[in-house]
Enzyme design. Structure first.
Site, PDB file in Angstrom:
ATOM      1  N   ASN A   1       0.796  -1.218   0.000  1.00 18.80           N
ATOM      2  CA  ASN A   1       0.000   0.000   0.000  1.00 18.80           C
ATOM      3  C   ASN A   1       0.838   1.280   0.000  1.00 18.80           C
ATOM      4  O   ASN A   1       0.346   2.335  -0.357  1.00 18.80           O
ATOM      5  CB  ASN A   1      -0.960   0.003   1.194  1.00 18.80           C
ATOM      6  CG  ASN A   1      -0.302  -0.405   2.480  1.00 18.80           C
ATOM      7  OD1 ASN A   1       0.286  -1.474   2.591  1.00 18.80           O
ATOM      8  ND2 ASN A   1      -0.363   0.455   3.478  1.00 18.80           N
TER       9      ASN A   1
ATOM     10  N   HIS B   1     -14.070  -0.532  -0.039  1.00 19.75           N
ATOM     11  CA  HIS B   1     -13.846   0.921  -0.146  1.00 19.75           C
ATOM     12  C   HIS B   1     -12.537   1.271  -0.844  1.00 19.75           C
ATOM     13  O   HIS B   1     -12.228   2.446  -1.046  1.00 19.75           O
ATOM     14  CB  HIS B   1     -13.951   1.606   1.228  1.00 19.75           C
ATOM     15  CG  HIS B   1     -12.783   1.433   2.147  1.00 19.75           C
ATOM     16  ND1 HIS B   1     -11.793   2.375   2.277  1.00 19.75           N
ATOM     17  CD2 HIS B   1     -12.439   0.426   2.975  1.00 19.75           C
ATOM     18  CE1 HIS B   1     -10.899   1.966   3.168  1.00 19.75           C
ATOM     19  NE2 HIS B   1     -11.264   0.790   3.605  1.00 19.75           N
TER      20      HIS B   1
ATOM     21  N   CYS C   1       1.592   8.843  10.141  1.00 15.86           N
ATOM     22  CA  CYS C   1       1.568   9.980  11.063  1.00 15.86           C
ATOM     23  C   CYS C   1       0.716   9.632  12.264  1.00 15.86           C
ATOM     24  O   CYS C   1      -0.414   9.205  12.094  1.00 15.86           O
ATOM     25  CB  CYS C   1       0.884  11.174  10.420  1.00 15.86           C
ATOM     26  SG  CYS C   1       1.860  12.009   9.226  1.00 15.86           S
TER      27      CYS C   1
HETATM   28  C1  LIG Z   1      -6.909  -0.550   3.480  1.00 18.23           C
HETATM   29  C2  LIG Z   1      -6.085  -1.743   3.736  1.00 18.23           C
HETATM   30  C3  LIG Z   1      -6.404  -2.632   4.781  1.00 18.23           C
HETATM   31  C4  LIG Z   1      -7.543  -2.391   5.729  1.00 18.23           C
HETATM   32  O1  LIG Z   1      -8.798  -2.537   5.124  1.00 18.23           O
HETATM   33  P1  LIG Z   1     -10.101  -1.895   5.837  1.00 18.23           P
HETATM   34  O2  LIG Z   1     -11.240  -2.306   4.981  1.00 18.23           O
HETATM   35  O3  LIG Z   1      -9.882  -0.406   5.828  1.00 18.23           O
HETATM   36  O4  LIG Z   1     -10.180  -2.456   7.211  1.00 18.23           O
HETATM   37  C5  LIG Z   1      -5.606  -3.739   4.939  1.00 18.23           C
HETATM   38  N1  LIG Z   1      -4.569  -4.001   4.115  1.00 18.23           N
HETATM   39  C6  LIG Z   1      -4.242  -3.167   3.101  1.00 18.23           C
HETATM   40  C7  LIG Z   1      -3.090  -3.507   2.221  1.00 18.23           C
HETATM   41  C8  LIG Z   1      -4.978  -2.022   2.879  1.00 18.23           C
HETATM   42  O5  LIG Z   1      -4.632  -1.189   1.894  1.00 18.23           O
END
Ligand SMILES: *Cc1c(COP(=O)(O)O)cnc(C)c1O
Length: 389
Positions: free
Chosen positions: A152, A202, A326
Site C-alpha cells: 500500500n 472501499h 503519522c
Molecule cells: C486498506 C487496507 C487494509 C484495511 O482494510 P479496511 O477495509 O480499511 O479495514 C488492509 N490491508 C491493506 C493492504 C490495505 O490497503
C-alpha cells in the site's frame, strides 16, 4: 478558488453513483432479514447470493468460497488467527513479510504473545519479498504464510504465484492481503494457488465497512463470530445487505474496466514520476513498470520534511499521504521504507500519491508544478533558518 486534487485513493475511494444506486433499495424497501422464513426475506437472500457470484467471478473462485466480513482488517485478522488456532496442534510457526499492513503485522504480534513463532521475511530495495529467504524459513512447523499481493505504500507487486506454488508444494496455507490489488491488477486465486484472500470494497469505489475473506474449498479455519448460521455459521450476524450489494457491484465494475483503467493510470503514474524526478534531490521509492501498482507513486524529497510538505499541499487543495504513518503530529518512519534500506532522513521526506478514477493529466501537471514550488520554498526556509542560527 483553489483547484482540488484528491490523490489518496489507496487510503480510500469515493462511492460510485452506480454502486450507490444498487445499494439504496436494500436500505429502504428490501429491508427484510435474509434469514427470515417469509417472503420479505427473499430479496436480501437473493442479493447476497448474486453478490457472491460476482466476487467469485472477479477472482476466479466459487460462490461457496466467498465470506463477507466488516472490511479488510477483519478479513486479515480472521485469516491469520483462524488458521493459526485451527492448526495449533500441527505447528506454531507463521511466516509473513516485513512490509505488511498493520492489520497483518499487529495480528502476528498478537499471535507471538499467544505462543506462536513468526518469521518476518525481508524485501529487496524495490520492496519485493526475497523468495529464497521465504523458502529457507519454511519448516515442518510452518502452518501459514501471509504475504500481501501489493504494498500500500510503494505499490510493489509480490511474486504471488511463486509463493503460492511453494506453499502448495509444502502443504502450508497461503494467505494474501489483496486489498490494494483487487481492481488494479489481475487476481486469480486458482492460477496463483491462493488459499485465503482478503479484499475490501472501499478501495475499489464500494462502500466502507464491507470486505471479503475468500476461503478455498477444503481449507479449514476457526469460525470468526459465533451466533446464527449466516455465512455458513463461520461469520454470524445479520448481513450488511446494502454493503454486500455495493461490494458486488463495485467489484464487477472494477474488473470490467480493469484493462483500460490500469493502462490509463499507468500513463498518468509515469507522467507524475517523470515530473517529480526532475525536482532536485528527489528519489522514487519502489519499483518501476509492471512490478508497480498502476496507481502508486512514492517519492522522497531530500531535506524536505514530509509532514511539512503534506500540510503545504493541503493548503493548495492537494490531498496526499505521507509515505510514513503519522500519529498525532509525530512522523514515525515507515516500516516499509525502512525494510527497503531507505535512510531515516529520506524516509521522513517521503510522500505517497495514489491515483484513481477521477485523476487526469491536468491534475498531474498541477501537482508537479505545485510540488516543485513548495519543495523550493521549504528548502529556502530551511536554509534561512540555518543562516540565522
Ligand atoms: C486498506 C487496507 C487494509 C484495511 O482494510 P479496511 O477495509 O480499511 O479495514 C488492509 N490491508 C491493506 C493492504 C490495505 O490497503
Amino acid at each position: 478558488m483553489n483547484k482540488e486534487v484528491y490523490i489518496d485513493y489507496a487510503a480510500t475511494t469515493y462511492l460510485k453513483k452506480e454502486v450507490l444506486d444498487e445499494m439504496l433499495p436494500y436500505l429502504t424497501e428490501h429491508f427484510g432479514n435474509p434469514s427470515s422464513a417469509h417472503s420479505m426475506s427473499r430479496e436480501g437472500k437473493k442479493a447476497i447470493f448474486d453478490s457472491k457470484v460476482k466476487v467469485a467471478k472477479a477472482i476466479n473462485a466459487s460462490r461457496e468460497e466467498i465470506f463477507f466480513t466488516s472490511g479488510g482488517s477483519e478479513a486479515d485478522n480472521w485469516a491469520i488467527k483462524g488458521a493459526a488456532f485451527k492448526l495449533r496442534d500441527k505447528g506454531n510457526h507463521i511466516i509473513t513479510s516485513k512490509i505488511e499492513h498493520h492489520a497483518i503485522s499487529n495480528t502476528c504480534k498478537y499471535l507471538e504473545e499467544q505462543g506462536f513463532k513468526v518469521t518476518y521475511i525481508p524485501v529487496d530495495e524495490e520492496g519485493i519479498i526475497k523468495l529464497d529467504a521465504l523458502e529457507k524459513a519454511m519448516n515442518s512447523k510452518t502452518i501459514i504464510v501471509s504475504v500481501m499481493f501489493a504494498n500500500n505504500e510503494v505499490g510493489s507487486i509480490q511474486p504471488i504465484k511463486q509463493i503460492g506454488e511453494l506453499c502448495r508444494k509444502k502443504g502450508i496455507i497461503f494467505h494474501t492481503d489483496a486489498i490494494q490489488a483487487v481492481g488494479q491488477v489481475e487476481v486469480d486465486v486458482k492460477d496463483m494457488n491462493i488459499d485465503l484472500l482478503s479484499l475490501s470494497a472501499h478501495k475499489f469505489y464500494g462502500p466502507k465497512g464491507i470486505g471479503v475473506l475468500y476461503i478455498r474449498k477444503g481449507i479449514n479455519i476457526h469460525n470468526l463470530i459465533h451466533g446464527g448460521s449466516q455465512e455458513r455459521a463461520k461469520r454470524s450476524g445479520t448481513e450488511n445487505v446494502a454493503g454486500i450489494v455495493g461490494l458486488g457491484k463495485a467489484i464487477e465494475l472494477a474488473v470490467d474496466n480493469l484493462k483500460d483503467e490500469s493502462e490509463r493510470l499507468i500513463n498518468l503514474r509515469d507522467r507524475l514520476i517523470k515530473g517529480l524526478l526532475k525536482i532536485k534531490g528527489s528519489k522514487l521509492n519502489g519499483p518501476l513498470g509492471n512490478k508497480r501498482l498502476p496507481g502508486n507513486v512514492n517519492v522522497s524529497f531530500k531535506g524536505v520534511n514530509g509532514e511539512a510538505l503534506l500540510i503545504a499541499l493541503d493548503r493548495k487543495g492537494i490531498y496526499a499521504s505521507a509515505g510514513s504513518a503519522c500519529t498525532a503530529g509525530s512522523i514515525e518512519p515507515s516500516h516499509v521504507l525502512q525494510s527497503m534500506g531507505i535512510s531515516d532522513e529520506m524516509n521522513k521526506s517521503s510522500i505517497r500519491f495514489s491515483l484513481g478514477a477521477k485523476t487526469n493529466e491536468c491534475d498531474i501537471d498541477y501537482l508537479i508544478e505545485t510540488i516543485e514550488k513548495i519543495v523550493d520554498d521549504i528548502r529556502n526556509i530551511t536554509l534561512e533558518e540555518r543562516l540565522i542560527k
